[in-house]
Motif scaffolding. Structure first.
Motif, PDB file in Angstrom:
ATOM      1  N   GLN A 535     -83.170 -23.888 -55.301  1.00 48.34           N
ATOM      2  CA  GLN A 535     -83.700 -24.476 -54.021  1.00 48.34           C
ATOM      3  C   GLN A 535     -83.928 -26.891 -53.910  1.00 48.34           C
ATOM      4  O   GLN A 535     -83.203 -27.369 -52.583  1.00 48.34           O
ATOM      5  CB  GLN A 535     -84.730 -24.421 -54.483  1.00 48.34           C
ATOM      6  N   ARG A 536     -83.772 -26.984 -54.791  1.00 52.15           N
ATOM      7  CA  ARG A 536     -83.376 -28.398 -54.326  1.00 52.15           C
ATOM      8  C   ARG A 536     -81.909 -29.219 -54.363  1.00 52.15           C
ATOM      9  O   ARG A 536     -82.001 -30.168 -53.178  1.00 52.15           O
ATOM     10  CB  ARG A 536     -84.112 -28.948 -56.061  1.00 52.15           C
ATOM     11  N   TRP A 537     -81.282 -28.484 -54.942  1.00 46.36           N
ATOM     12  CA  TRP A 537     -79.861 -28.496 -54.826  1.00 46.36           C
ATOM     13  C   TRP A 537     -79.268 -28.661 -53.129  1.00 46.36           C
ATOM     14  O   TRP A 537     -79.082 -29.142 -52.786  1.00 46.36           O
ATOM     15  CB  TRP A 537     -78.631 -27.656 -55.410  1.00 46.36           C
ATOM     16  N   GLN A 538     -80.020 -26.653 -52.751  1.00 48.47           N
ATOM     17  CA  GLN A 538     -79.915 -27.033 -51.512  1.00 48.47           C
ATOM     18  C   GLN A 538     -80.354 -28.041 -50.254  1.00 48.47           C
ATOM     19  O   GLN A 538     -79.278 -28.327 -49.045  1.00 48.47           O
ATOM     20  CB  GLN A 538     -80.063 -26.029 -51.147  1.00 48.47           C
ATOM     21  N   ARG A 539     -81.056 -28.088 -50.565  1.00 50.56           N
ATOM     22  CA  ARG A 539     -82.034 -29.054 -50.180  1.00 50.56           C
ATOM     23  C   ARG A 539     -80.842 -30.695 -49.570  1.00 50.56           C
ATOM     24  O   ARG A 539     -80.803 -31.516 -48.566  1.00 50.56           O
ATOM     25  CB  ARG A 539     -82.534 -29.533 -50.460  1.00 50.56           C
ATOM     26  N   LEU A 540     -80.601 -30.558 -51.328  1.00 56.40           N
ATOM     27  CA  LEU A 540     -79.697 -32.238 -51.214  1.00 56.40           C
ATOM     28  C   LEU A 540     -78.492 -32.253 -51.108  1.00 56.40           C
ATOM     29  O   LEU A 540     -77.819 -33.127 -50.192  1.00 56.40           O
ATOM     30  CB  LEU A 540     -79.385 -32.884 -53.007  1.00 56.40           C
ATOM     31  N   MET A 541     -77.696 -31.051 -50.894  1.00 56.46           N
ATOM     32  CA  MET A 541     -76.633 -30.972 -50.572  1.00 56.46           C
ATOM     33  C   MET A 541     -76.873 -30.580 -48.926  1.00 56.46           C
ATOM     34  O   MET A 541     -75.676 -31.398 -48.087  1.00 56.46           O
ATOM     35  CB  MET A 541     -75.981 -29.876 -50.386  1.00 56.46           C
ATOM     36  N   GLN A 542     -77.476 -30.111 -47.984  1.00 57.92           N
ATOM     37  CA  GLN A 542     -77.629 -29.491 -46.583  1.00 57.92           C
ATOM     38  C   GLN A 542     -78.385 -31.087 -45.932  1.00 57.92           C
ATOM     39  O   GLN A 542     -78.437 -31.073 -44.674  1.00 57.92           O
ATOM     40  CB  GLN A 542     -78.640 -28.716 -46.566  1.00 57.92           C
ATOM     41  N   GLY A 543     -78.910 -31.968 -47.092  1.00 61.30           N
ATOM     42  CA  GLY A 543     -79.467 -33.476 -46.519  1.00 61.30           C
ATOM     43  C   GLY A 543     -78.798 -34.561 -45.880  1.00 61.30           C
ATOM     44  O   GLY A 543     -79.418 -35.167 -45.027  1.00 61.30           O
ATOM     45  N   ARG A 544     -77.700 -34.363 -46.170  1.00 60.81           N
ATOM     46  CA  ARG A 544     -76.182 -35.087 -45.823  1.00 60.81           C
ATOM     47  C   ARG A 544     -75.218 -34.391 -44.712  1.00 60.81           C
ATOM     48  O   ARG A 544     -74.428 -33.268 -45.039  1.00 60.81           O
ATOM     49  CB  ARG A 544     -76.026 -35.777 -46.751  1.00 60.81           C
ATOM     50  N   GLN A 545     -74.521 -34.975 -43.837  1.00 60.14           N
ATOM     51  CA  GLN A 545     -73.499 -34.180 -43.580  1.00 60.14           C
ATOM     52  C   GLN A 545     -72.687 -34.969 -43.854  1.00 60.14           C
ATOM     53  O   GLN A 545     -71.248 -34.160 -44.058  1.00 60.14           O
ATOM     54  CB  GLN A 545     -73.263 -35.079 -41.554  1.00 60.14           C
ATOM     55  N   VAL A 546     -72.432 -35.713 -44.464  1.00 62.50           N
ATOM     56  CA  VAL A 546     -70.766 -36.314 -45.256  1.00 62.50           C
ATOM     57  C   VAL A 546     -71.705 -36.738 -46.785  1.00 62.50           C
ATOM     58  O   VAL A 546     -72.526 -36.998 -47.338  1.00 62.50           O
ATOM     59  CB  VAL A 546     -70.286 -37.492 -44.981  1.00 62.50           C
ATOM     60  N   HIS A 547     -70.901 -36.936 -47.783  1.00 67.37           N
ATOM     61  CA  HIS A 547     -71.338 -36.990 -49.519  1.00 67.37           C
ATOM     62  C   HIS A 547     -70.225 -38.121 -50.110  1.00 67.37           C
ATOM     63  O   HIS A 547     -69.279 -38.007 -49.131  1.00 67.37           O
ATOM     64  CB  HIS A 547     -71.423 -36.183 -50.483  1.00 67.37           C
ATOM     65  N   THR A 548     -71.028 -38.826 -50.855  1.00 63.19           N
ATOM     66  CA  THR A 548     -69.690 -40.012 -51.726  1.00 63.19           C
ATOM     67  C   THR A 548     -70.205 -39.571 -53.076  1.00 63.19           C
ATOM     68  O   THR A 548     -71.122 -38.291 -53.600  1.00 63.19           O
ATOM     69  CB  THR A 548     -70.693 -40.726 -51.122  1.00 63.19           C
ATOM     70  N   GLU A 554     -76.440 -38.838 -57.312  1.00 59.60           N
ATOM     71  CA  GLU A 554     -78.135 -39.033 -56.977  1.00 59.60           C
ATOM     72  C   GLU A 554     -78.409 -37.452 -57.502  1.00 59.60           C
ATOM     73  O   GLU A 554     -79.034 -37.261 -57.541  1.00 59.60           O
ATOM     74  CB  GLU A 554     -77.974 -39.426 -55.587  1.00 59.60           C
ATOM     75  N   ALA A 555     -77.342 -37.414 -56.781  1.00 56.46           N
ATOM     76  CA  ALA A 555     -77.807 -35.415 -57.089  1.00 56.46           C
ATOM     77  C   ALA A 555     -77.569 -34.532 -58.613  1.00 56.46           C
ATOM     78  O   ALA A 555     -78.794 -33.710 -59.128  1.00 56.46           O
ATOM     79  CB  ALA A 555     -77.251 -34.372 -56.564  1.00 56.46           C
ATOM     80  N   GLN A 556     -76.951 -35.445 -59.338  1.00 54.04           N
ATOM     81  CA  GLN A 556     -77.443 -35.073 -60.811  1.00 54.04           C
ATOM     82  C   GLN A 556     -77.767 -35.288 -61.948  1.00 54.04           C
ATOM     83  O   GLN A 556     -78.760 -34.776 -62.296  1.00 54.04           O
ATOM     84  CB  GLN A 556     -75.803 -36.089 -60.946  1.00 54.04           C
ATOM     85  N   LEU A 557     -78.186 -36.606 -60.833  1.00 56.10           N
ATOM     86  CA  LEU A 557     -80.003 -38.050 -61.485  1.00 56.10           C
ATOM     87  C   LEU A 557     -81.429 -37.295 -61.362  1.00 56.10           C
ATOM     88  O   LEU A 557     -82.361 -37.988 -61.656  1.00 56.10           O
ATOM     89  CB  LEU A 557     -79.502 -38.807 -61.845  1.00 56.10           C
ATOM     90  N   ASP A 558     -81.727 -36.076 -60.190  1.00 54.46           N
ATOM     91  CA  ASP A 558     -82.600 -35.749 -59.351  1.00 54.46           C
ATOM     92  C   ASP A 558     -83.314 -35.275 -59.931  1.00 54.46           C
ATOM     93  O   ASP A 558     -83.612 -34.008 -61.368  1.00 54.46           O
ATOM     94  CB  ASP A 558     -82.390 -34.902 -58.159  1.00 54.46           C
ATOM     95  N   THR A 559     -85.123 -35.990 -60.238  1.00 50.87           N
ATOM     96  CA  THR A 559     -85.866 -35.235 -61.466  1.00 50.87           C
ATOM     97  C   THR A 559     -86.794 -34.725 -60.210  1.00 50.87           C
ATOM     98  O   THR A 559     -88.395 -35.040 -60.847  1.00 50.87           O
ATOM     99  CB  THR A 559     -86.382 -36.362 -62.138  1.00 50.87           C
ATOM    100  N   THR A 734     -85.667 -28.669 -63.052  1.00 51.70           N
ATOM    101  CA  THR A 734     -84.916 -30.389 -62.241  1.00 51.70           C
ATOM    102  C   THR A 734     -83.215 -30.156 -62.445  1.00 51.70           C
ATOM    103  O   THR A 734     -82.995 -29.978 -62.571  1.00 51.70           O
ATOM    104  CB  THR A 734     -86.062 -31.998 -62.604  1.00 51.70           C
ATOM    105  N   LEU A 735     -82.767 -30.757 -61.146  1.00 52.71           N
ATOM    106  CA  LEU A 735     -81.483 -30.778 -61.185  1.00 52.71           C
ATOM    107  C   LEU A 735     -81.342 -31.570 -62.719  1.00 52.71           C
ATOM    108  O   LEU A 735     -80.342 -31.306 -63.567  1.00 52.71           O
ATOM    109  CB  LEU A 735     -80.913 -31.482 -60.049  1.00 52.71           C
TER     110      LEU A 735
END
Length: 821
Positions: A535-548, A554-559, A734-735
């Motif tokens: 659920q958290r992963w979907q929000r982080l991935m869809q929260g940006r148009q593009v990723h770096t 940041e997603a790997q280390l999200d708590t 957490t992720l």
């Protein structure tokens, strides 16, 4: 008196001198096994020279003219840095730990012998193609070359542990590497434990709805109702009530809560700011010192590859080449079935089959035990697989009298080509090549995430058992082994494995969540490892148009805990902002302070905050109160909070709020009552354990990462040298997963998480980064034993480059292996 004093002084000085000399001698002997990285070594069985350049993080870059030479170099490097780890893993697979550790590891040896893992590994060598066999022989020759060097140059037996335990190191063989692959399969699967637990709970909770509460399915379409476990064996008069189960640090068998887990996600060029594909991977395993992962770069004839290897296995299991990146996550494919076999009352050496009674296949096996008499086992196999002891995962509690349990498991294949698949994935140049190469993968089943310059994909790899649609329990419960429709009918074709190539949204990933919802028997699994992190992963991935690369890090280390954000408003709905102000020093006042802290909390499981500890303790105590009266002693087995269970109860799904009432008491308790009582329990527990003001609590004090040495970690004094303990953020859901131990006296110790992290950017591959959780060396006197641990804890990485010049810059040494004249 003066004379006595002088002699006491002399005696004390003598004892101090002897102690200093003894310590110095011990240090000298132990330090003899520290490898010399700057050296030129003549070795046998090597065709051409090999160069091992160790960069400033001690990552070996192994350079040779042919693949066999490179694998030779990897074997030599593994044996330099992780000889003890390789010794213990091989002995575990062979069922020979008791030869050096005595009776305390006898049960592990018995179980590994019964599964016959090593004999199956020996047989599997012949199933590999010639190129893979050549690679295994070259790798084994490299390991043995290091053993020869240790013996001829008296290099302290190769590891300090070798002085403490008489563990002669036999030459490495190709089958040993296959055995370690199978050992990882034993560690990563939790279906056997899950089947037994479902059966035990079924016996305790005859109500189907309550069984769905405490062992919920992952969200999605429901499954057909299962029969009650007792109905499968109507003639059974009783089941065993008590069966011991004790985990050992060296045991490869993990409870479902601590079986494999992991994260991987990828972005297509359309979703990448750099215009290149991105991949992040962090596989999760139990923490040890040293970590299971060993970072390495191999310069193969098809090009360089770099990433995480496992000592004993000559392959980069997760990593990248110049053109392709690959990562692994546990697929949770149901690749195990437990069978209950009926014994012939007239001849207990026979068991029932669909055609009548049949003799067990048997073989004697002798286990040598240090400081004790040897034990002779009679190994038994049925058509379904090996017979298991009743102590394994408490099988005796669900096995009727006159029956035994057996297991069918893909990892027990005697034609295991998994290692060949891993080798071919390293040589693949495109996503399509990687998917084709993985068709040979047998076990442990994984989700393989692949990216090349343009394409992203994920494919479930590993053999999928072919079950009959009429299977009585659909593989979810132990089933009668003599009924033909319960037995496996081979395996499904590789094309039946789920796969996703170039999804329209340009993002794909896996957090061990449910990936497909197909009807049985093509269902993949009813047991999934995650319903929360995704659920958290979907929000982080869809929260940006593009990723770096940085957003993937940041997603790997999200708590941030989605679980905390969703459950706290539910369980505290009738507690927040209600009631009158209470005076200081009362339980009511303490509860109000805790609720006030949680009301302002974002759900971030930060090591420096008190709220994660209050929340985690509250949820733990709440689940305990909800299930204890219904399950009794079986409640002890539920040592991790199941968020879906808590949600079902407080939303009263299918009458699940019935769990809130203590049926043994006269009053009818509500869920609000349970939440309030559990919070009080939690605050008392926190006070007894930590004894400080709520605002001064730190989650990191309770959530310490325990990178413990599996053998020396509990030895007085030594444990301070070999164990690595760190305050860490994150939690169960957490992720940046930090799975808690779940059992007293330290239930929140962080025992299972990302031992490896890697992020790869194919717009600029040399900007890719990775890290492991401890260090490259397994020698506790080496500065590389824990030099990566603090980077890992802080969420930092090291470069993952195939640039030879960068590797040589500030290298810690260059070892040149030259053929012996």
């Amino acid at each position: 008196m003066a004379l006595v004093f002088r002699w006491l002084v002399r005696l004390t000085a003598a004892l101090l001198a002897i102690s200093v000399i003894a310590v110095g001698l011990v240090y000298w002997l132990a330090s003899r096994s520290l490898p010399e990285y700057t050296a030129e070594v003549e070795v046998p069985n090597l065709a051409r020279a090999v160069e091992i350049v160790r960069d400033n993080a001690n990552v070996p870059h192994i350079l040779g003219q042919a693949d066999e030479d490179v694998f030779f170099g990897l074997g030599f490097a593994h044996a330099q840095d992780r000889l003890w780890q390789m010794t213990v893993m091989r002995r575990t697979a062979q069922g020979r730990l008791s030869e050096i550790f005595g009776p305390r590891t006898l049960e592990i040896d018995k179980l590994l012998r019964r599964l016959d893992v090593y004999a199956l590994s020996v047989a599997s060598v012949e199933a590999l193609d010639a190129r893979t066999q050549d690679a295994l022989r070259a790798y084994a020759a490299g390991v043995n070359a290091r053993l020869d060097q240790i013996n001829t140059e008296a290099l302290g037996r190769g590891a300090p542990e070798m002085f403490l335990f008489n563990a002669p190191m036999a030459p490495w063989r190709p089958a040993d590497s296959i055995a370690i692959v199978k050992l990882m399969g034993l560690q990563l699967s939790g279906h056997l434990d899950a089947e037994v637990m479902r059966a035990r709970v079924s016996l305790a909770l005859p109500d189907e709805a309550r069984l769905r509460d405490i062992l919920p399915d992952a969200p999605g379409d429901g499954v057909a109702a299962l029969p009650a476990y007792a109905q499968l064996f109507p003639t059974a008069e009783r089941f065993a009530t008590v069966a011991p189960y004790t985990a050992h640090p060296l045991s490869p068998f993990k409870r479902t809560a601590l079986a494999g887990a992991s994260n991987a996600w990828a972005a297509a060029p359309s979703r990448s700011a750099s215009g290149g594909t991105l991949l992040a991977n962090d596989p999760h395993l139990g923490f040890t010192a040293p970590a299971i992962w060993y970072l390495a770069r191999l310069e193969l004839e098809t090009g360089g590859v770099i990433g995480g290897t496992i000592p004993g296995i000559p392959a980069v299991m997760t990593g990248r080449s110049a053109r392709l990146g690959w990562g692994l996550t546990s697929s949770y494919l149901d690749d195990q079935d437990v069978y209950i076999e009926e014994l012939n009352p007239a001849n207990r050496e026979e068991y029932r089959t669909p055609e009548g009674f049949k003799k067990f296949r048997t073989r004697a096996s002798i286990i040598t035990i240090k400081d004790a008499d040897p034990v002779t086992l009679t190994l038994r196999w049925t058509d379904n697989g090996p017979v298991l002891p009743g102590t394994h995962y408490n099988l005796a509690t669900i096995t009727p009298p006159g029956h035994v349990a057996s297991v069918n498991w893909t990892v027990l294949s005697q034609r295991d080509t998994t290692l060949q698949a891993a080798m071919e994935i390293m040589r693949a140049q495109t996503v399509a090549d990687g998917i084709d190469a993985a068709s040979l993968y047998i076990a442990p089943s994984q989700n393989l995430t692949l990216v090349d310059g343009e394409t992203i994909a994920m494919k479930t790899i590993g053999a999928m058992p072919k079950r009959d649609p009429a299977h009585q329990s659909k593989g979810r419960l132990p089933s009668p082994g003599w009924i033909a429709t319960n037995r496996w009918q081979g395996t499904l074709p590789y094309t039946a494995n789920p796969g996703f190539v170039s999804p329209a949204g340009g993002i794909l990933g896996n957090t061990n969540n449910k990936t497909v919802d197909r009807a049985f028997p093509n269902h993949v699994s009813y047991l999934w490892g995650d319903t929360q992190r995704v659920q958290r992963w979907q929000r982080l991935m869809q929260g940006r148009q593009v990723h770096t690369r940085d957003s993937f890090i940041e997603a790997q280390l999200d708590t941030v805990s989605f679980t905390a954000r969703s459950l706290l408003p539910l369980i505290g709905a009738e507690l927040w902002f209600t009631g009158e102000a209470a005076p200081d020093g009362t339980p009511e006042r303490l509860r109000q302070r805790a609720l006030a802290l949680l009301a302002e909390w974002s759900g971030e499981m930060n090591e420096h905050l008190p709220e994660p500890l209050i929340y985690a303790t509250w949820l733990r105590k709440l689940q305990e109160r909800l299930i204890r009266d219904e399950l009794g002693p079986l409640a002890d087995e539920f040592d991790h909070v199941e968020p879906l269970f808590i949600e079902r109860v407080f939303r009263d799904v299918e009458g699940a709020s019935a769990w809130c009432d203590v049926f043994q008491s006269a009053p009818v308790e509500t869920c609000a009552d349970m939440a309030r009582l559990a919070l009080d329990d939690a605050l008392i527990d926190i006070d007894e354990r930590y004894g400080t003001a709520l605002q001064s609590l730190r989650w990191g004090d309770a959530h310490q990462a325990t990178h413990d040495h599996p053998v020396l970690g509990s030895v007085p004094v030594l444990r301070y040298f070999v164990n690595i303990r760190q305050s860490t953020s994150g939690g169960d859901n957490t992720l940046m997963r930090g799975r808690t131990k779940g059992t007293d006296p330290d239930p929140f110790h962080n025992v299972h998480g990302a031992g490896y992290r890697g992020v790869y950017d194919f717009a600029d591959p040399d900007s890719s980064v990775f890290v492991s959780s401890t260090g490259q060396s397994g020698h506790f006197l080496s500065r590389h034993y824990d030099d990566l641990a603090q980077l890992w804890r802080r969420g930092e990485y090291i470069p993952m480059s195939l640039d030879q010049d960068l590797a040589r810059a500030a290298s810690v040494g260059v070892t040149l292996l030259i053929p012996q004249q």
